[in-house]
Design a protein around this motif. Structure first.
Motif, PDB file in Angstrom:
ATOM      1  N   GLN A  30       0.830  -1.188   0.000  1.00  0.00           N
ATOM      2  CA  GLN A  30       0.000   0.000   0.000  1.00  0.00           C
ATOM      3  C   GLN A  30       0.873   1.251   0.000  1.00  0.00           C
ATOM      4  O   GLN A  30       1.831   1.356   0.759  1.00  0.00           O
ATOM      5  CB  GLN A  30      -0.910   0.005   1.230  1.00  0.00           C
ATOM      6  CG  GLN A  30      -2.025  -1.008   1.159  1.00  0.00           C
ATOM      7  CD  GLN A  30      -3.001  -0.850   2.302  1.00  0.00           C
ATOM      8  OE1 GLN A  30      -2.622  -0.478   3.407  1.00  0.00           O
ATOM      9  NE2 GLN A  30      -4.267  -1.123   2.056  1.00  0.00           N
ATOM     10  N   ARG A  31       0.488   2.174  -0.845  1.00  0.00           N
ATOM     11  CA  ARG A  31       1.245   3.417  -0.950  1.00  0.00           C
ATOM     12  C   ARG A  31       1.069   4.226   0.326  1.00  0.00           C
ATOM     13  O   ARG A  31      -0.022   4.323   0.871  1.00  0.00           O
ATOM     14  CB  ARG A  31       0.751   4.204  -2.158  1.00  0.00           C
ATOM     15  CG  ARG A  31       1.699   5.287  -2.611  1.00  0.00           C
ATOM     16  CD  ARG A  31       1.174   5.978  -3.843  1.00  0.00           C
ATOM     17  NE  ARG A  31       2.205   6.784  -4.460  1.00  0.00           N
ATOM     18  CZ  ARG A  31       2.581   7.971  -4.027  1.00  0.00           C
ATOM     19  NH1 ARG A  31       1.997   8.502  -2.971  1.00  0.00           N
ATOM     20  NH2 ARG A  31       3.526   8.635  -4.661  1.00  0.00           N
ATOM     21  N   PRO A  77       3.196  10.800  -8.776  1.00  0.00           N
ATOM     22  CA  PRO A  77       3.698  10.239 -10.041  1.00  0.00           C
ATOM     23  C   PRO A  77       2.954   8.968 -10.428  1.00  0.00           C
ATOM     24  O   PRO A  77       2.559   8.797 -11.583  1.00  0.00           O
ATOM     25  CB  PRO A  77       5.177   9.957  -9.756  1.00  0.00           C
ATOM     26  CG  PRO A  77       5.502  10.735  -8.527  1.00  0.00           C
ATOM     27  CD  PRO A  77       4.233  10.825  -7.736  1.00  0.00           C
ATOM     28  N   THR A  78       2.756   8.051  -9.463  1.00  0.00           N
ATOM     29  CA  THR A  78       2.110   6.777  -9.745  1.00  0.00           C
ATOM     30  C   THR A  78       1.464   6.230  -8.489  1.00  0.00           C
ATOM     31  O   THR A  78       1.835   6.599  -7.364  1.00  0.00           O
ATOM     32  CB  THR A  78       3.142   5.753 -10.276  1.00  0.00           C
ATOM     33  OG1 THR A  78       2.504   4.488 -10.472  1.00  0.00           O
ATOM     34  CG2 THR A  78       4.295   5.578  -9.301  1.00  0.00           C
ATOM     35  N   LEU A  79       0.507   5.336  -8.680  1.00  0.00           N
ATOM     36  CA  LEU A  79      -0.183   4.694  -7.566  1.00  0.00           C
ATOM     37  C   LEU A  79       0.608   3.529  -6.999  1.00  0.00           C
ATOM     38  O   LEU A  79       0.208   2.941  -5.995  1.00  0.00           O
ATOM     39  CB  LEU A  79      -1.563   4.197  -8.031  1.00  0.00           C
ATOM     40  CG  LEU A  79      -2.596   5.279  -8.349  1.00  0.00           C
ATOM     41  CD1 LEU A  79      -3.678   4.727  -9.261  1.00  0.00           C
ATOM     42  CD2 LEU A  79      -3.206   5.813  -7.054  1.00  0.00           C
ATOM     43  N   ASP A  80       1.697   3.158  -7.645  1.00  0.00           N
ATOM     44  CA  ASP A  80       2.522   2.029  -7.192  1.00  0.00           C
ATOM     45  C   ASP A  80       1.713   0.748  -7.083  1.00  0.00           C
ATOM     46  O   ASP A  80       1.911  -0.064  -6.169  1.00  0.00           O
ATOM     47  CB  ASP A  80       3.189   2.337  -5.844  1.00  0.00           C
ATOM     48  CG  ASP A  80       4.214   3.460  -5.951  1.00  0.00           C
ATOM     49  OD1 ASP A  80       4.899   3.526  -6.984  1.00  0.00           O
ATOM     50  OD2 ASP A  80       4.318   4.261  -5.003  1.00  0.00           O
ATOM     51  N   GLY A  81       0.785   0.563  -8.001  1.00  0.00           N
ATOM     52  CA  GLY A  81      -0.009  -0.660  -8.021  1.00  0.00           C
ATOM     53  C   GLY A  81      -1.263  -0.616  -7.182  1.00  0.00           C
ATOM     54  O   GLY A  81      -2.079  -1.545  -7.229  1.00  0.00           O
ATOM     55  N   ASP A  82      -1.457   0.435  -6.390  1.00  0.00           N
ATOM     56  CA  ASP A  82      -2.661   0.549  -5.564  1.00  0.00           C
ATOM     57  C   ASP A  82      -3.885   0.839  -6.429  1.00  0.00           C
ATOM     58  O   ASP A  82      -3.778   1.417  -7.521  1.00  0.00           O
ATOM     59  CB  ASP A  82      -2.500   1.668  -4.539  1.00  0.00           C
ATOM     60  CG  ASP A  82      -2.043   1.155  -3.187  1.00  0.00           C
ATOM     61  OD1 ASP A  82      -1.801  -0.056  -3.068  1.00  0.00           O
ATOM     62  OD2 ASP A  82      -1.922   1.965  -2.258  1.00  0.00           O
ATOM     63  N   ASN A  89      -9.694   7.049  -0.955  1.00  0.00           N
ATOM     64  CA  ASN A  89     -10.508   6.980   0.251  1.00  0.00           C
ATOM     65  C   ASN A  89      -9.652   6.987   1.499  1.00  0.00           C
ATOM     66  O   ASN A  89      -9.990   7.638   2.507  1.00  0.00           O
ATOM     67  CB  ASN A  89     -11.380   5.719   0.219  1.00  0.00           C
ATOM     68  CG  ASN A  89     -12.448   5.718   1.291  1.00  0.00           C
ATOM     69  OD1 ASN A  89     -12.213   5.286   2.408  1.00  0.00           O
ATOM     70  ND2 ASN A  89     -13.632   6.205   0.938  1.00  0.00           N
ATOM     71  N   ARG A  90      -8.504   6.300   1.457  1.00  0.00           N
ATOM     72  CA  ARG A  90      -7.608   6.285   2.616  1.00  0.00           C
ATOM     73  C   ARG A  90      -6.994   7.661   2.855  1.00  0.00           C
ATOM     74  O   ARG A  90      -6.866   8.102   3.997  1.00  0.00           O
ATOM     75  CB  ARG A  90      -6.505   5.237   2.403  1.00  0.00           C
ATOM     76  CG  ARG A  90      -7.016   3.803   2.513  1.00  0.00           C
ATOM     77  CD  ARG A  90      -5.887   2.802   2.664  1.00  0.00           C
ATOM     78  NE  ARG A  90      -5.062   2.689   1.481  1.00  0.00           N
ATOM     79  CZ  ARG A  90      -3.773   2.963   1.429  1.00  0.00           C
ATOM     80  NH1 ARG A  90      -3.128   3.433   2.495  1.00  0.00           N
ATOM     81  NH2 ARG A  90      -3.074   2.798   0.310  1.00  0.00           N
ATOM     82  N   VAL A  91      -6.622   8.355   1.766  1.00  0.00           N
ATOM     83  CA  VAL A  91      -6.073   9.709   1.911  1.00  0.00           C
ATOM     84  C   VAL A  91      -7.133  10.645   2.486  1.00  0.00           C
ATOM     85  O   VAL A  91      -6.864  11.447   3.391  1.00  0.00           O
ATOM     86  CB  VAL A  91      -5.568  10.243   0.556  1.00  0.00           C
ATOM     87  CG1 VAL A  91      -5.145  11.710   0.687  1.00  0.00           C
ATOM     88  CG2 VAL A  91      -4.393   9.409   0.054  1.00  0.00           C
ATOM     89  N   PHE A  92      -8.354  10.547   1.961  1.00  0.00           N
ATOM     90  CA  PHE A  92      -9.458  11.384   2.424  1.00  0.00           C
ATOM     91  C   PHE A  92      -9.654  11.217   3.932  1.00  0.00           C
ATOM     92  O   PHE A  92      -9.812  12.195   4.673  1.00  0.00           O
ATOM     93  CB  PHE A  92     -10.736  11.000   1.668  1.00  0.00           C
ATOM     94  CG  PHE A  92     -11.883  11.945   1.847  1.00  0.00           C
ATOM     95  CD1 PHE A  92     -12.213  12.877   0.871  1.00  0.00           C
ATOM     96  CD2 PHE A  92     -12.667  11.905   2.991  1.00  0.00           C
ATOM     97  CE1 PHE A  92     -13.274  13.745   1.039  1.00  0.00           C
ATOM     98  CE2 PHE A  92     -13.730  12.762   3.176  1.00  0.00           C
ATOM     99  CZ  PHE A  92     -14.036  13.691   2.190  1.00  0.00           C
TER     100      PHE A  92
END
Length: 254
Positions: A30-31, A77-82, A89-92
């Motif tokens: 997870q990022r 830059p990227t979601l790193d696969g997330d 939702n987690r950031v929010f």
């Protein structure tokens, strides 16, 4: 019998080890989420210039002060696969966007290299900033600029669309049109804030020039874009969130 018990518990040890290993690897995949820190424009992709970030910070601060609605922009830059929906939702939730009672936060997440974006909306704003409108803003306002590599204009247009949708004035149902790179929607952001400030002053009985402006006149100005010229503002960054999960939103590519 004791030997059988020893073998049984030994086997159970390995069986329990693999779920913990899986969960550990899942957590590592997870990022990470940076702290909010009272910053409303996080640009990990270095997509925007310092001047553009300062302008957007000031615009979003003015909008918060006038409406209490909290909009945060997060560029990576990227979601790193997330999965973008899960990460947004987690950031929010981590940033606690929106007033605790109103749940009126918005997160706009842009993953540049993945060509993905999501508008995550708190429950309190879902009635106006619907999933359908969020998707339309992404497709019609943002994507045409992003495809040209004009990220500054695309981000400005997206914020205008989000604010208009919350205000109940976003009605663009036309397909994407070719836009001039010389035109900028920053003025529309300022006009939205001006409308809110002037109307609140009129409701509160404030003096000054606000009383000479009618809602119809200001609405016409907002619809026309007033030339869409760029300006310059200072920076700002107060912080005070509610801590809810996003209620809805839309994920799109460009």
């Amino acid at each position: 019998m004791p030997c059988q018990l020893i073998k049984f518990f030994s086997a159970m040890k390995y069986l329990l080890f693999f779920p913990f290993l899986f969960l550990s690897l899942l957590g590592l995949s997870q990022r990470t989420i940076p702290p909010h820190g009272g910053v409303w424009v996080h640009d990990e992709a270095s997509l925007l210039s310092p001047a553009a970030i300062s302008q957007l910070e000031s615009i979003l601060k003015g909008y918060r002060d006038s409406t209490s609605n909290q909009i945060a922009l997060y560029i990576i830059p990227t979601l790193d696969g997330d999965d973008i929906d899960d990460y947004a939702n987690r950031v929010f939730s981590e940033w606690k966007l929106g007033d605790e009672k109103k749940d009126n936060g918005v997160l706009w997440l842009i993953a540049v290299n993945d060509r993905r974006q999501r508008i995550e909306v708190g429950f309190g704003l879902e009635g106006n900033l619907t999933d359908a409108l969020s998707s339309r803003i992404n497709r019609n306002e943002v994507a045409p600029f992003f495809r040209e590599g004009n990220y500054d204009a695309g981000i400005q247009a997206g914020l205008v669309g989000i604010m208009k949708a919350i205000q109940g004035t976003y009605v663009n149902e036309d397909p994407p049109r070719k836009r001039s790179k010389k035109r900028s929607p920053i003025a529309s952001l300022l006009i939205i804030i001006a409308i809110i400030v002037l109307m609140s002053r009129r409701k509160g009985g404030g003096g000054g020039g606000g009383g000479y402006w009618s809602a119809a006149m200001l609405g016409t100005m907002l619809g026309s874009g007033m030339g869409r010229s760029s300006g310059s503002w200072g920076s700002g960054g107060d912080f005070g969130g509610g801590g809810f999960s996003g209620g809805g939103g839309s994920s799109d590519s460009w």
